[in-house]
Design a protein around this motif. Sequence first.
Motif, short mmCIF file in Angstrom:
data_model
loop_
_atom_site.label_atom_id
_atom_site.label_comp_id
_atom_site.label_asym_id
_atom_site.label_seq_id
_atom_site.Cartn_x
_atom_site.Cartn_y
_atom_site.Cartn_z
N PRO A 218 -5.65 6.81 8.35
CA PRO A 218 -5.65 6.32 9.66
C PRO A 218 -5.63 4.79 9.75
CG PRO A 218 -7.04 7.91 8.89
CD PRO A 218 -6.56 7.53 7.59
N ARG A 219 -4.94 4.28 10.93
CA ARG A 219 -5.06 2.84 11.08
C ARG A 219 -6.24 2.09 11.09
NH1 ARG A 219 -0.79 4.85 14.77
NH2 ARG A 219 -2.31 5.04 16.27
N ARG A 220 -7.31 2.84 11.49
CA ARG A 220 -8.52 2.15 11.45
C ARG A 220 -9.08 1.80 10.25
NH1 ARG A 220 -9.33 7.37 12.72
NH2 ARG A 220 -11.01 8.50 11.46
N VAL B 202 -9.18 0.16 3.21
CA VAL B 202 -8.44 0.77 1.89
C VAL B 202 -7.80 -0.67 1.40
CG1 VAL B 202 -6.60 1.73 1.46
CG2 VAL B 202 -7.93 2.74 2.88
N LEU B 203 -7.40 -1.71 2.19
CA LEU B 203 -7.05 -2.74 1.50
C LEU B 203 -8.04 -3.24 0.43
CD1 LEU B 203 -4.94 -4.29 4.37
CD2 LEU B 203 -4.04 -3.64 2.24
N ARG B 204 -9.48 -3.43 1.11
CA ARG B 204 -10.32 -4.01 0.03
C ARG B 204 -10.58 -3.23 -1.20
NH1 ARG B 204 -13.12 -4.77 5.25
NH2 ARG B 204 -14.27 -2.78 5.08
N GLY B 205 -10.33 -1.80 -0.86
CA GLY B 205 -10.69 -1.00 -2.14
C GLY B 205 -9.69 -1.24 -2.86
N THR B 206 -8.31 -1.19 -2.52
CA THR B 206 -7.14 -1.51 -3.44
C THR B 206 -7.30 -2.83 -4.32
OG1 THR B 206 -5.80 -0.32 -1.87
CG2 THR B 206 -4.80 -1.79 -3.42
N ALA B 207 -7.72 -3.75 -3.55
CA ALA B 207 -7.99 -5.23 -4.22
C ALA B 207 -9.06 -4.85 -5.24
CB ALA B 207 -8.54 -6.29 -3.29
N VAL C 7 -7.34 9.76 0.56
CA VAL C 7 -7.88 11.20 0.77
C VAL C 7 -9.08 10.77 1.18
CG1 VAL C 7 -8.25 13.31 0.12
CG2 VAL C 7 -6.19 12.30 -0.76
N ALA C 8 -9.87 10.12 0.70
CA ALA C 8 -11.32 9.90 1.08
C ALA C 8 -11.50 9.19 2.54
CB ALA C 8 -12.08 8.88 0.07
N VAL C 9 -10.62 8.55 3.07
CA VAL C 9 -10.74 8.07 4.39
C VAL C 9 -10.08 8.94 5.42
CG1 VAL C 9 -11.14 5.72 3.79
CG2 VAL C 9 -8.68 6.45 4.49
N GLY C 10 -9.62 10.29 4.93
CA GLY C 10 -8.97 11.05 5.91
C GLY C 10 -7.59 10.99 6.00
N MET D 45 -2.65 16.29 -5.52
CA MET D 45 -2.26 17.44 -4.82
C MET D 45 -3.82 18.36 -4.93
SD MET D 45 -0.03 18.25 -2.49
CE MET D 45 0.33 19.77 -2.53
N CYS D 46 -4.45 18.24 -6.17
CA CYS D 46 -5.61 19.21 -6.59
C CYS D 46 -6.87 18.48 -5.67
CB CYS D 46 -5.88 18.97 -8.01
SG CYS D 46 -4.54 19.77 -8.75
N VAL D 47 -6.64 17.18 -5.51
CA VAL D 47 -7.80 16.64 -4.86
C VAL D 47 -7.86 16.81 -3.34
CG1 VAL D 47 -8.92 14.11 -4.15
CG2 VAL D 47 -7.86 14.61 -6.62
N GLN D 48 -6.55 16.75 -2.61
CA GLN D 48 -6.44 16.74 -1.22
C GLN D 48 -6.63 18.28 -0.84
OE1 GLN D 48 -3.41 14.74 0.48
NE2 GLN D 48 -3.71 15.44 2.47
N PHE D 49 -6.33 19.24 -1.63
CA PHE D 49 -6.24 20.43 -0.92
C PHE D 49 -7.08 21.54 -2.02
CE2 PHE D 49 -2.09 18.80 0.18
CZ PHE D 49 -2.02 18.95 1.50
N ASN D 50 -7.67 22.40 -1.31
CA ASN D 50 -8.67 23.34 -1.99
C ASN D 50 -7.81 24.66 -2.59
OD1 ASN D 50 -8.20 25.55 0.06
ND2 ASN D 50 -10.15 24.19 1.16
N VAL D 51 -8.59 25.34 -3.21
CA VAL D 51 -7.85 26.58 -3.76
C VAL D 51 -7.14 27.54 -2.74
CG1 VAL D 51 -8.37 28.96 -4.85
CG2 VAL D 51 -9.68 26.91 -5.61
#
Length: 499
Positions: free
Chosen positions: A359-361, A366-371, A421-424, A441-447
């Motif tokens: 999400p843009r907001r 995410v940029l801070r987290g990537t750094a 994924v954590a930020v939606g 894919m295992c992180v983003q989607f459930n069984v």
Amino acid sequence: MNILYNEEIDGPLSKVDRADLFAELRQAMPDLLILHREEDLRPYECDGLAAYRTVPLLAVLPERVEQVESILRICHARRVPVVARGAGTGLSGGALPLAQGVLLVMARFNRILELNPKGRYARVQPGVRNLAISQAAAPYELYYAPDPSSQIACSIGGNVAENAGGVHCLKYGLTVHNVMKIEVLTMEGERITLGADALDAPGFDLLALFTGSEGMLGIVTEVTVKLLPKPRVARVLMASFDSVEAAGKAVADIIGAGIIPGGLEMMDKLAIQAAEDFIHAGYPVEAEAILLCELDGVELDVAEDIERVRAVLDEAGATAVSLARDEAERALFWAGRKNAFPAVGRMSPDYYCMDGTIPRRHLPKVLRGTAELSEQYGLRVANVFHAGDGNMHPLILFDANEPGALERAEELGGKILELCVAVGGTITGEHGVGREKINQMCVQFNVDELSFFHAVKAAFDEHALLNPGKNIPTLRRCAENGAMRVHQGKMPFPELERF
């Protein structure tokens, strides 16, 4: 990495006798180009993600639909897997062959079958280059909107397979929004048509389902695309910022002001320096980040939007804002952005190109987290964004000659995707899942979600012969990797045994 078997489906694949399969294909189609020698197959061992390599059992290069039908029927009868390949520019390992499978190369399907300026559409074969469509339509003041950075080389069939985007997808949409109809062959060699020449087609929207399915549901043999009128005016603003967080906030502010640019791209300092050194686009190398904002339409509207965007950028803290003086400088600004990937490649022996969407907001977060992750793993990351729709392309720089460097880069890439994924967000925007992101894919989607994906795959390809081992992980794989999102607090082990 050399994948000798398909652990994602049923364990090791049945051994296929190369000579026997070659003989059957040759007898059925004497004029079919079949590559079977090691030196001829080696160029097809990977796509744009060169970290994974596998030499296919055979590579076939048909030039008629009837040949493709016969290839699929023979492989279906023998239970031989088939991986489709277009121009090979994909960046997720989606066209990675199987050592016990046939690589179906569609590059010789490279004709524009019809260009209708009054109807504003073109019928093309899947091997036609993306840019070639716009070049053919240019005399009629029309063009094909999706413009991935590889548009000079990538093929429209591959664009459909990956639902490719580009720098102008914010306003004009991805491949799925610009394709009207496709002709497809199933694994059994059956011809089907999805979509229609009209604005809508009856029944379920299988065209949208097929677009982005990464060669897992069928083989595209023809594509009907929309053509759009060229905007009468297009102007580009370049804004500099002293932090990537400020640039990320400016993106959200522009969209929040009700302005939808034709393109809205972001580059951080490392990417700016690489592109400027390579293209000499006039980028400010001292800036921590830049935004490229293209506004198009009729002249009066564009002039008003330029002033509105300038005001937003100034309010967001831009240190400098410049307007491309003419069409030549506009093209140069975009050339720097579109050549960012190869430009970064000049700064490091190797780089790993990721693809996530958020999400843009959440761009600043995410940029801070990537750094932080970049510092943690000791690897430089250059960030390039389709910022308007939140599609980010972190480029992880490493040296594959250094022991463990590739594995560290892969792990860092996985962590960045998990942050998305954590930020939606999602683990891909346009490159696809392929072989590269299958664990995420295992992180983003459930069984339940993954089970549904397998059911859709089985409806089109009962024996899972089309591009197996890509895109959709088995539940067993997710459990073994410890990445499965459990549903309602427990893991349904009976379902693990199904796949």
